[in-house]
Design an enzyme around this catalytic site. Structure first.
Site, mmCIF file in Angstrom:
data_model
loop_
_atom_site.group_PDB
_atom_site.id
_atom_site.type_symbol
_atom_site.label_atom_id
_atom_site.label_comp_id
_atom_site.label_asym_id
_atom_site.label_seq_id
_atom_site.Cartn_x
_atom_site.Cartn_y
_atom_site.Cartn_z
ATOM 1 N N GLU A 190 7.283 0.853 13.259
ATOM 2 C CA GLU A 190 8.530 0.129 12.990
ATOM 3 C C GLU A 190 9.046 -0.442 14.311
ATOM 4 O O GLU A 190 9.192 0.286 15.297
ATOM 5 C CB GLU A 190 9.560 1.076 12.365
ATOM 6 C CG GLU A 190 10.854 0.382 12.024
ATOM 7 C CD GLU A 190 11.651 1.069 10.918
ATOM 8 O OE1 GLU A 190 11.089 1.919 10.196
ATOM 9 O OE2 GLU A 190 12.840 0.748 10.774
ATOM 10 N N ARG A 191 9.298 -1.744 14.284
ATOM 11 C CA ARG A 191 9.734 -2.458 15.499
ATOM 12 C C ARG A 191 8.714 -2.312 16.619
ATOM 13 O O ARG A 191 9.071 -2.184 17.797
ATOM 14 C CB ARG A 191 11.105 -1.987 15.980
ATOM 15 C CG ARG A 191 12.157 -1.860 14.893
ATOM 16 C CD ARG A 191 12.326 -3.101 14.068
ATOM 17 N NE ARG A 191 13.346 -2.939 13.030
ATOM 18 C CZ ARG A 191 13.576 -3.825 12.072
ATOM 19 N NH1 ARG A 191 12.835 -4.915 11.970
ATOM 20 N NH2 ARG A 191 14.517 -3.621 11.195
ATOM 21 N N ASN A 233 12.706 7.146 10.602
ATOM 22 C CA ASN A 233 12.709 6.943 9.149
ATOM 23 C C ASN A 233 11.490 7.690 8.624
ATOM 24 O O ASN A 233 10.353 7.255 8.823
ATOM 25 C CB ASN A 233 12.603 5.453 8.806
ATOM 26 C CG ASN A 233 13.874 4.705 9.159
ATOM 27 O OD1 ASN A 233 14.975 5.261 9.101
ATOM 28 N ND2 ASN A 233 13.741 3.445 9.539
ATOM 29 N N GLU A 316 21.140 4.464 7.096
ATOM 30 C CA GLU A 316 20.219 3.454 6.562
ATOM 31 C C GLU A 316 19.313 4.041 5.473
ATOM 32 O O GLU A 316 18.101 3.807 5.460
ATOM 33 C CB GLU A 316 19.404 2.821 7.693
ATOM 34 C CG GLU A 316 20.288 2.119 8.714
ATOM 35 C CD GLU A 316 19.556 1.365 9.807
ATOM 36 O OE1 GLU A 316 18.428 1.765 10.156
ATOM 37 O OE2 GLU A 316 20.123 0.393 10.328
ATOM 38 N N ASP A 395 23.889 -1.758 17.954
ATOM 39 C CA ASP A 395 22.460 -1.528 17.726
ATOM 40 C C ASP A 395 21.590 -2.243 18.761
ATOM 41 O O ASP A 395 20.920 -3.223 18.420
ATOM 42 C CB ASP A 395 22.098 -2.007 16.307
ATOM 43 C CG ASP A 395 20.767 -1.446 15.837
ATOM 44 O OD1 ASP A 395 20.126 -0.714 16.613
ATOM 45 O OD2 ASP A 395 20.371 -1.730 14.691
ATOM 46 N N GLU A 423 13.082 -4.867 20.329
ATOM 47 C CA GLU A 423 13.444 -5.381 19.005
ATOM 48 C C GLU A 423 14.370 -6.598 19.101
ATOM 49 O O GLU A 423 14.129 -7.622 18.477
ATOM 50 C CB GLU A 423 14.116 -4.269 18.197
ATOM 51 C CG GLU A 423 14.587 -4.742 16.826
ATOM 52 C CD GLU A 423 15.216 -3.638 15.989
ATOM 53 O OE1 GLU A 423 15.303 -2.493 16.470
ATOM 54 O OE2 GLU A 423 15.621 -3.932 14.857
ATOM 55 N N TRP A 577 25.328 -5.853 6.539
ATOM 56 C CA TRP A 577 24.984 -5.021 7.701
ATOM 57 C C TRP A 577 26.106 -4.827 8.713
ATOM 58 O O TRP A 577 25.942 -4.097 9.694
ATOM 59 C CB TRP A 577 23.739 -5.598 8.404
ATOM 60 C CG TRP A 577 22.530 -5.509 7.540
ATOM 61 C CD1 TRP A 577 21.989 -6.500 6.775
ATOM 62 C CD2 TRP A 577 21.738 -4.347 7.306
ATOM 63 N NE1 TRP A 577 20.897 -6.038 6.087
ATOM 64 C CE2 TRP A 577 20.709 -4.709 6.395
ATOM 65 C CE3 TRP A 577 21.769 -3.033 7.771
ATOM 66 C CZ2 TRP A 577 19.747 -3.808 5.946
ATOM 67 C CZ3 TRP A 577 20.802 -2.139 7.332
ATOM 68 C CH2 TRP A 577 19.815 -2.524 6.428
HETATM 69 C C1 GCV Z 1 14.116 3.143 12.792
HETATM 70 C C2 GCV Z 1 17.781 -0.536 13.715
HETATM 71 C C3 GCV Z 1 16.353 -0.944 13.502
HETATM 72 C C4 GCV Z 1 15.644 -0.007 12.553
HETATM 73 C C5 GCV Z 1 15.768 1.422 13.098
HETATM 74 C C6 GCV Z 1 17.244 1.760 13.262
HETATM 75 C C7 GCV Z 1 17.449 3.127 13.886
HETATM 76 O O1 GCV Z 1 18.519 -0.713 12.545
HETATM 77 O O2 GCV Z 1 16.301 -2.266 13.023
HETATM 78 O O3 GCV Z 1 14.297 -0.395 12.463
HETATM 79 O O4 GCV Z 1 15.147 2.344 12.240
HETATM 80 O O5 GCV Z 1 17.839 0.803 14.119
HETATM 81 O O6 GCV Z 1 17.722 3.178 15.076
HETATM 82 O O7 GCV Z 1 17.333 4.121 13.198
#
Ligand code: GCV
Length: 715
Positions: A190-191, A233, A316, A395, A423, A577
């Protein structure tokens, strides 16, 4: 056995103009497989050509000896473990390791050498022609070894008075957002912008343990001592790493242990339900507590030095204690109780906010959320809970104020979380050296100038009684041959480790270290040009990126469709968001004041609550984070908001064009594979920066109707 100089293939910083050609290199990556990053064999030349004595016992001392032995085999020196050997140039010794050569014994007995050096500290000195690293614990020798490598030939020059070195921050951790299964939207990482995961592939453990060991070695060389090996996640397969797939984690721990890296695991708060078959995961339920205790015991039976858990809860869509009417202290303490008997910690993330917000509702402010949830819980967390706080309240944007949570929980261990993976800072297609950003955050004094800093809070030297929670960053590596996609993004990983070890380091000096190690003299056609070019391209690249993206701290304006890459001014404006800019024909920005806005400024202690509230005193770079202002508002710089937007966007693109020009001059001077990869990325950076400039400028020109005073082309 670990083969530190062999696993990653030959260093690719070889002489200029060797094959492969630039075009081949762009497609095939570095010759010999994986780029050596900041540990090419040449970096060990000065040490490896000496007579080196290593004294002491234990796994990490063996690692030190292996490193020395291989360097000596390559560069013609001699490695010994027994003090009987006559001449010696370098001694790396535990202080209780028995007889030491006379000059070393004299320094060890000297006044400056008294007192404990700690679990990771060491003493570095040079006297009577002998360079020495003394430590009380094996990890100190390992870090001391890499210090000698960093010094290069200078480690063996003149005399060096005994100086103690120890990390400011004891937990220096990388979080991998790697998935075991390929996620349908987020992919393997992820990212992640550097290919697949080095740990996992398509549902299975990758088992490329040589690569994992090489990674551990790179991390040890910059000072990182912990990693979590899966995404915060936690999906169905990843949840099982805690139980029936624990063997996969144990293998990684075995590979990383020789470099002093402890492994942590992201777990799902719902584990008792999804893995244990219980009807509830309520943190106050006795069966749930017993389940976590048993699961954790089994983890430690398999991995005795396991670091602990990382938890993203009620965030989330991840499960958490709110489901059971409990709060985050109840949730975190549940896991902490299970880990406590074994010395483990739970990193409990403070990234909790309403991700289903109604964009019409101007009273809800995502920036407030972490403080609102966590500050009232201060004092309720167990000692082995670390509340992990993103450095800014939203973020990981290129520019945010420091999170007020860091000043609100003096009785709680707090970790500061950065994002090394880019990111929101160009996704490793843009050069964006982030150390200056992190350095600013670490030096920020939440209680006012002269008071404790964010780095102090992470180190446990804040105003409250809590121990330090450390520094954590989201990792940026993958199975890419250059580790990080963009070869220059390696510097971000290196700099994170070095700043975590010593937050006061100057980002430019860190970059110098990285340049010296990665492009050692003798492997480039023109070391001075290489150094000058890298500084010109990288030093200010974070601010350059800021110039051509969202203005004055307003954030986002990124494309949702492209997973946060490239411009889309209104991409998030009517979304759930909570990331809005509120631009209309009169002005732009988020009113977070107490007087007329969301009241977020009131979450800061003085003087910042006053400074941020004040339209006059609020720093320009954060103006639109805190205030909604007319386009004609005059900044402290003397420019208006609208003219600042135009000027910075034209300037940002110009700077990228110059970076690209400068980089071209390194053709034939450095490894062609590195040159080709960076060239290709700079082309994309320029294309993307132009797109940002034109979309942002056009958007604000059309909204405001105010022309550019310099009459440049806006569409
Ligand atoms: C792993 C942001 C990112 C998500 C990430 C989240 C987090 O929203 O876009 O990909 O999830 O941060 O830090 O948990």
């Amino acid at each position: 056995m670990i083969r530190p100089h062999g696993t990653t293939g030959p260093a690719t910083t070889g002489p200029a103009n060797t094959s492969p050609t630039a075009t081949d290199a762009a497609t095939t990556g570095p010759a010999g497989g994986v780029h050596a990053a900041w540990l090419p064999p040449e970096a060990f030349g000065p040490l490896g050509s000496r007579r080196v004595l290593v004294r002491g016992d234990g796994g990490l001392v063996d690692t030190v000896f292996d490193e020395v032995e291989q360097a000596c085999a390559r560069h013609g020196g001699r490695a010994a473990r027994s003090a009987g050997d006559p001449g010696v140039d370098l001694v790396l010794a535990l202080r209780d390791a028995g007889p030491l050569p006379a000059p070393v014994a004299r320094v060890a007995r000297s006044a400056g050498a008294g007192g404990s050096l700690g679990a990771e500290g060491y003493l570095l000195a040079r006297a009577e022609g002998v360079t020495m690293v003394l430590a009380d614990a094996p990890a100190g020798l390992l870090y001391g070894l890499f210090h000698v490598v960093r010094l290069g030939a200078a480690a063996f020059d003149g005399d060096r008075p005994a100086r103690r070195h120890a990390p400011a921050v004891s937990l220096r951790m990388l979080d991998h957002w790697d998935n075991v299964d390929v996620h349908p939207v987020m992919g393997q990482v992820e990212r992640g912008y550097a290919g697949g995961s080095i740990f996992w592939h398509a549902g299975a453990a990758r088992r490329d343990l040589d690569r994992v060991r090489a990674y551990g070695r790179l991390l040890a060389a910059c000072g990182v001592n912990a990693i979590s090996v899966n995404n915060v996640n936690v999906h169905a397969t990843e949840a099982r790493l805690l139980t029936d797939r624990l063997g996969d984690v144990a293998e990684l721990a075995d590979a990383l242990r020789p470099y002093g890296i402890r492994v942590h695991l992201s777990v799902t708060f719902a584990a008792p339900v999804v893995l244990g078959g219980l009807p509830t995961a309520d943190p106050l339920d006795a069966t749930v507590r017993a389940w976590w205790a048993a699961a954790t015991r089994q983890v430690y039976e398999r991995i005795p030095d396991f670091g602990g858990y990382v938890v993203k809860a009620d965030s989330e869509g991840q499960p958490g204690p709110f489901t059971y009417g409990r709060d985050h202290a109840d949730g975190a303490n549940l896991l902490a109780e299970a880990l406590a008997p074994f010395g483990g910690v739970v990193h409990w993330r403070a990234f909790v906010y309403n991700h289903r917000q109604d964009w019409r509702d101007r009273s809800t402010d995502r920036a407030r959320a972490a403080y609102d949830h966590f500050a009232p819980l201060d004092g309720r967390f167990r000692d082995n809970v670390v509340v992990q706080v993103k450095f800014g309240p939203i973020d990981f944007q290129p520019r945010e104020p420091v999170s007020p949570v860091l000043a609100a929980m003096p009785a709680t261990r707090l970790a500061v979380e950065f994002q090394v993976t880019q990111e929101y800072t160009g996704q490793q297609r843009h050069v964006c050296y982030l150390a200056p950003c992190w350095s600013e955050v670490l030096a920020f004094a939440p209680w006012g100038p002269g008071g404790p800093t964010v780095a102090d809070v992470a180190a446990g030297a804040g105003p409250g009684p809590a121990a330090g929670g450390g520094l954590v960053a989201v990792a940026n590596v993958g199975d890419d041959p250059f580790w990080t996609g963009h070869p220059l993004a390696q510097a971000n990983l290196y700099a994170f480790g070095r700043l975590a070890w010593d937050p006061r380091l100057d980002p430019r000096a860190v970059l110098d270290e990285w340049i010296d190690l990665t492009f050692p003299a003798g492997t480039t056609g023109d070391p001075t040009l290489v150094r000058r070019t890298l500084h010109a391209v990288m030093d200010d690249s974070w601010r350059t990126y800021e110039r051509y993206t969202a203005p004055l701290g307003v954030g986002f304006m990124v494309s949702p469709a492209n997973h946060h890459y490239g411009p889309d001014v209104d991409g998030y404006e009517y979304s759930r968001w909570g990331t809005y800019h509120f631009a209309d024909r009169e002005g732009v920005g988020v009113d977070r004041t107490r007087a007329t806005g969301t009241g977020f400024t009131g979450q800061y202690p003085k003087p910042w609550s006053r400074v941020y509230e004040s339209l006059r005193d609020c720093p320009d770079e954060l103006l639109l984070f805190f205030h909604h202002v007319p386009y004609g508002h005059v900044l402290q710089s003397g420019s208006t908001v609208i003219q600042h937007i135009y000027d910075t966007h034209f300037a940002g693109v110009q700077q990228v064009a110059e970076m690209r020009q400068r980089w071209r001059r390194l053709a034939g001077v450095i490894d062609p594979a590195v040159h080709a990869r960076v060239t290709e990325r700079l082309d994309e950076q320029l294309r993307c920066a132009i797109e940002w400039r034109d979309q942002i400028n056009t958007y604000f020109f059309r909204k405001s109707g105010v022309p550019d005073v310099r009459g440049r082309r806006i569409h």
